[in-house]
Design an enzyme around this catalytic site. Structure first.
Site, PDB file in Angstrom:
ATOM      1  N   THR A   1       1.209  -0.755   0.094  1.00 24.51           N
ATOM      2  CA  THR A   1       0.325   0.230   0.088  1.00 24.51           C
ATOM      3  C   THR A   1       0.831   1.412   0.027  1.00 24.51           C
ATOM      4  O   THR A   1       2.466   1.252   0.615  1.00 24.51           O
ATOM      5  CB  THR A   1      -1.252  -0.242   1.451  1.00 24.51           C
ATOM      6  OG1 THR A   1      -1.794  -0.578   1.043  1.00 24.51           O
ATOM      7  CG2 THR A   1      -1.927   1.130   1.445  1.00 24.51           C
TER       8      THR A   1
ATOM      9  N   ARG B   1     -13.950  -7.357  -0.094  1.00 20.25           N
ATOM     10  CA  ARG B   1     -13.515  -7.097   0.641  1.00 20.25           C
ATOM     11  C   ARG B   1     -12.830  -5.916   1.153  1.00 20.25           C
ATOM     12  O   ARG B   1     -12.145  -5.264  -0.325  1.00 20.25           O
ATOM     13  CB  ARG B   1     -12.381  -7.764   1.118  1.00 20.25           C
ATOM     14  CG  ARG B   1     -11.389  -7.972   2.576  1.00 20.25           C
ATOM     15  CD  ARG B   1     -10.179  -6.919   2.225  1.00 20.25           C
ATOM     16  NE  ARG B   1      -9.353  -7.075   3.453  1.00 20.25           N
ATOM     17  CZ  ARG B   1      -8.507  -6.332   3.269  1.00 20.25           C
ATOM     18  NH1 ARG B   1      -8.036  -5.308   1.911  1.00 20.25           N
ATOM     19  NH2 ARG B   1      -7.520  -6.234   4.735  1.00 20.25           N
TER      20      ARG B   1
ATOM     21  N   GLY C   1      -9.976  -2.578   2.742  1.00 18.40           N
ATOM     22  CA  GLY C   1      -9.246  -2.672   3.521  1.00 18.40           C
ATOM     23  C   GLY C   1      -9.678  -1.490   4.633  1.00 18.40           C
ATOM     24  O   GLY C   1     -10.240  -1.371   4.634  1.00 18.40           O
TER      25      GLY C   1
ATOM     26  N   THR D   1      -0.309   1.220   7.021  1.00 19.58           N
ATOM     27  CA  THR D   1      -0.042  -0.344   5.961  1.00 19.58           C
ATOM     28  C   THR D   1      -0.241  -1.611   6.965  1.00 19.58           C
ATOM     29  O   THR D   1       0.413  -0.995   8.038  1.00 19.58           O
ATOM     30  CB  THR D   1       0.839   0.351   5.062  1.00 19.58           C
ATOM     31  OG1 THR D   1       0.906  -1.263   3.990  1.00 19.58           O
ATOM     32  CG2 THR D   1       1.895   0.535   5.976  1.00 19.58           C
TER      33      THR D   1
ATOM     34  N   GLY E   1      -4.957  -4.745   6.831  1.00 17.26           N
ATOM     35  CA  GLY E   1      -6.390  -3.995   8.075  1.00 17.26           C
ATOM     36  C   GLY E   1      -7.304  -4.499   8.137  1.00 17.26           C
ATOM     37  O   GLY E   1      -7.259  -3.447   9.307  1.00 17.26           O
TER      38      GLY E   1
HETATM   39  N1  ASP Z   1      -3.891  -1.515   4.769  1.00 19.83           N
HETATM   40  C1  ASP Z   1      -4.178  -2.963   3.182  1.00 19.83           C
HETATM   41  C2  ASP Z   1      -5.096  -3.499   3.787  1.00 19.83           C
HETATM   42  O1  ASP Z   1      -5.222  -4.067   4.568  1.00 19.83           O
HETATM   43  C3  ASP Z   1      -3.334  -3.822   3.124  1.00 19.83           C
HETATM   44  C4  ASP Z   1      -1.633  -3.076   2.795  1.00 19.83           C
HETATM   45  O2  ASP Z   1      -1.084  -2.449   3.784  1.00 19.83           O
HETATM   46  O3  ASP Z   1      -0.458  -3.077   2.383  1.00 19.83           O
HETATM   47  O4  ASP Z   1      -6.532  -3.528   2.637  1.00 19.83           O
END
Ligand code: ASP
Length: 315
Positions: A182, A210, A212, A233, A236
């Site tokens: 992310t 889904r 996040g 990040t 999530g």
């Molecule tokens: N936080 C993001 C999610 O859960 C994923 C990530 O940070 O890479 O969608």
């Protein structure tokens, strides 16, 4: 000239030096530095924190190395569904989109929602319709494709896994440093205004629409001039359950903690307790920058008007 600060991230996870080739490492450093420089220039010219975080994210979304925009991960159905959010700490206005497809820069669409709609959060087809109405740039499916995200997905698409906390060593090897990717940015501009933005393809093999934490105001993204701007990040689900970004702001507002203390409490105490792997970046009203994570690494960078310029990956 009043002080200004920009901080960015490109995801956190099991990012280890031994898994990285010198070329790949170099490419990550360059990608982060470019995004840092472009958003710094916005602030240097007196631009707003909102425009600075957006500029950083557009570049990171266009960079195939990061899991946002081009290079987003694949869902269970083998497509890219992207989430993004932006928040303006000067008036608490915010815009977010979830599950959008074929939008070249989801952060631009989130900004359109914030600035040119009566709503805060749009999803799926409705968000895509709004993109068309606002003339936001679209791209065909092929544009978002990247071989390594595809290989990553192929390795788990027949399972129910979406985060890969399993014991299959071969798969683990494949997923390791690519688990999260992310992108996010937080800034303080010369007027003292704060902004935060986050954009993601989410997690590999996600299903049932889904969503996040990234596009959820308060969970993955939050900005308030009175306290801080935060972009998260990591896994999530845990960031949603702990309302991570807003919790940092609350700890500052109601308990008088510093940004560093508040982020430390959330990332290294609360999230760890619930096995929430990941990290976050923050900037406070005075322009102090903090980058914290409880994972092995986090792609991150910060630059300010006092001469700081830092780009790092590992612990
Ligand atoms: N936080 C993001 C999610 O859960 C994923 C990530 O940070 O890479 O969608």
């Amino acid at each position: 000239m009043p002080d200004f600060t920009i901080v960015i991230h490109g995801g956190a996870g099991t990012i280890l030096k031994e898994d990285m080739t010198p070329e790949l490492e170099q490419a990550y450093f360059e990608g982060l530095q470019q995004a840092l420089d472009i958003s710094y220039a916005v602030l240097e010219q007196g631009g707003t924190a909102v425009n600075a975080v957006k500029a950083a994210l557009v570049l990171l979304e266009d960079n195939v190395l990061f899991n946002a925009g081009k290079g987003s991960v694949f869902t269970k159905k083998g497509v890219q569904e992207m989430d993004a959010a932006i928040m303006d700490g000067s008036d608490l206005s915010a815009g977010a989109v979830a599950g959008v497809r074929n939008v070249r820069n989801p952060i631009e669409l989130a900004t359109e929602v914030m600035q040119n709609s009566n709503h805060v959060f749009l999803s799926g087809k409705g968000a895509n319709d709004f993109a068309i109405k606002q003339g936001v740039k679209l791209e065909p499916d092929e544009y978002f494709f990247s071989q390594f995200r595809y290989d990553q997905w192929k390795a788990i698409r027949d399972s129910d896994n979406y985060s890969l906390d399993h014991t299959n060593h071969q798969l683990e090897e494949l997923m390791r440093d690519k688990k999260f990717g992310t992108v996010g940015a937080v800034a303080r501009d010369q007027q003292g205004n704060l902004a935060a933005a986050t954009s993601t393809g989410g997690m590999t093999n996600k299903k049932y629409g889904r969503i996040g934490d990234s596009p959820m105001i308060g969970a993955g993204t939050y900005a308030n001039n009175a306290t801080c701007a935060i972009s998260c990040t990591g896994h999530g689900e845990m960031f949603i359950r702990s309302v991570a970004a807003y919790d940092v702001s609350c700890l500052m507002e109601y308990k008088g903690l510093s940004l560093q203390e508040a982020m430390d409490k959330v990332v290294n105490e609360k999230l760890i307790k619930m096995h929430g792997e990941g990290g976050m970046i923050g900037v406070d009203h005075a322009g102090n920058a903090v980058m914290l994570f409880n994972s092995a690494g986090m792609y991150r960078a910060a630059k300010n008007s006092k001469g700081m310029n830092e780009v790092s990956i590992y612990k």
